[in-house]
Design a protein around this motif. Structure first.
Motif: not given
Length: 310
Positions: A91-104, A118-123, A177-183
């Motif tokens: 779960x952590x790898x899927x969110x922190x590394x995969x989801x965050x960086x694919x959408x980034x 700016x959007x990244x800072x919203x995390x 925003x999805x990337x920021x949410x994942x972070x």
């Protein structure tokens, strides 16, 4: 008398929390210019998202190996997740590394660098809000004001020549925003999971798993990374070291402190990124100006307000 060999005492002292968090943010800030240099050394174009994902996959796979080896050396035994911990690692790898960086990388290809920063800072806001829901951390007025000042500082340091507009797209700003949410979500997960599993084990194996997935995505979609030389390989090693050291240290801070108290330091990431880009890449338009100084003051003020003593 409190003993310094007690990890919880080391990572909860206010001045040490500040020092360790700023070290993490400095390392993450140095990743911005380092990645740009890496793209040049490995001959990756700004528009080649799959090669960028492949490059990220190499980086995080290496980071995972580093964390596992360093953690094993510190603990004097080889770190390996318990059978019950693999679901947390996945779960952590899927969110922190995969989801965050694919959408980034998807978002970065369809929006400006200003909006992305700016959007990244919203995390930070998202992490504090999620921690209030999950851990019942109080959403106080001083915490809100501190975050708002930090966020305004991030906007200031990124405003240059009308680089901000109101156009929004799902593949651009939506993906960022999805990337920021994942972070933000990963910060909450690591705090929750570190109560059940060794922090180094979680960090190392989530990086390793996420890095392998990103590598496969890049390779299967035509990504290509060439130009391995002593200089480029050394840079890749440094990027792996950034992730391994910074994220492991950040995870330890989250384990022993409220999420909001640590997350607010994330506003200094783009500050360090701009300053180090000015030094390493010659991009001095934003860093050494009155606006840059004002942004630094706002970010520091925000951090101090959120972390102020009762």
């Amino acid at each position: 008398m409190k003993k310094w060999n007690d990890t919880s005492q080391i990572f909860t002292k206010p001045y040490l929390v500040c020092i360790f968090a700023l070290i993490c943010c400095f390392l993450w800030g140095s990743a911005f210019p380092s990645i740009k240099i890496g793209y040049r050394l490995f001959q990756i174009s700004d528009a080649d998202a799959m090669s960028q994902l492949l490059f990220a996959g190499y980086r995080f796979t290496l980071a995972g190996i580093m964390v596992i080896l360093i953690g094993s050396f510190i603990k004097r035994e080889f770190l390996y997740p318990r059978k019950s911990s693999w679901s947390m690692v996945i779960k952590l790898g899927s969110v922190q590394t995969v989801l965050q960086y694919v959408f980034f990388y998807m978002g970065l290809a369809h929006t400006s660098g200003v909006k992305a920063s700016i959007i990244t800072a919203s995390n930070v806001f998202i992490a504090i809000f999620l921690s209030a829901l999950v851990f019942s951390e109080k959403l106080s007025i001083h915490k809100f004001v501190g975050c708002l000042l930090g966020f305004i500082g991030v906007i200031f340091i990124n405003l240059e020549g009308g680089g901000l507009d109101l156009q929004v797209s799902l593949t651009g700003e939506g993906a960022m925003f999805v990337s920021a949410f994942a972070a933000a979500l990963s910060s909450v997960l690591i705090k929750q999971y570190s109560e059940k599993e060794e922090t180094f084990t979680l960090c190392g194996y989530q990086f390793l798993l996420g890095g392998i997935v990103l590598t496969l995505i890049g390779l299967l979609n035509g990504g290509n990374v060439t130009g391995f030389t002593p200089a480029s390989t050394l840079l890749l090693g440094y990027l792996g070291l950034i992730s391994s050291v910074a994220y492991s240290l950040w995870s330890l801070l989250l384990k022993y402190n409220p999420v909001g108290k640590v997350a607010v330091f994330g506003f200094s990431n783009p500050m360090f990124g701009v300053i180090l880009s000015a030094i390493l890449l010659g991009e001095k338009n934003q860093a050494f100006t009155l606006k840059g100084l004002l942004a630094l003051i706002l970010v520091c003020s925000g951090i101090l307000i959120v972390n102020r003593s009762k």
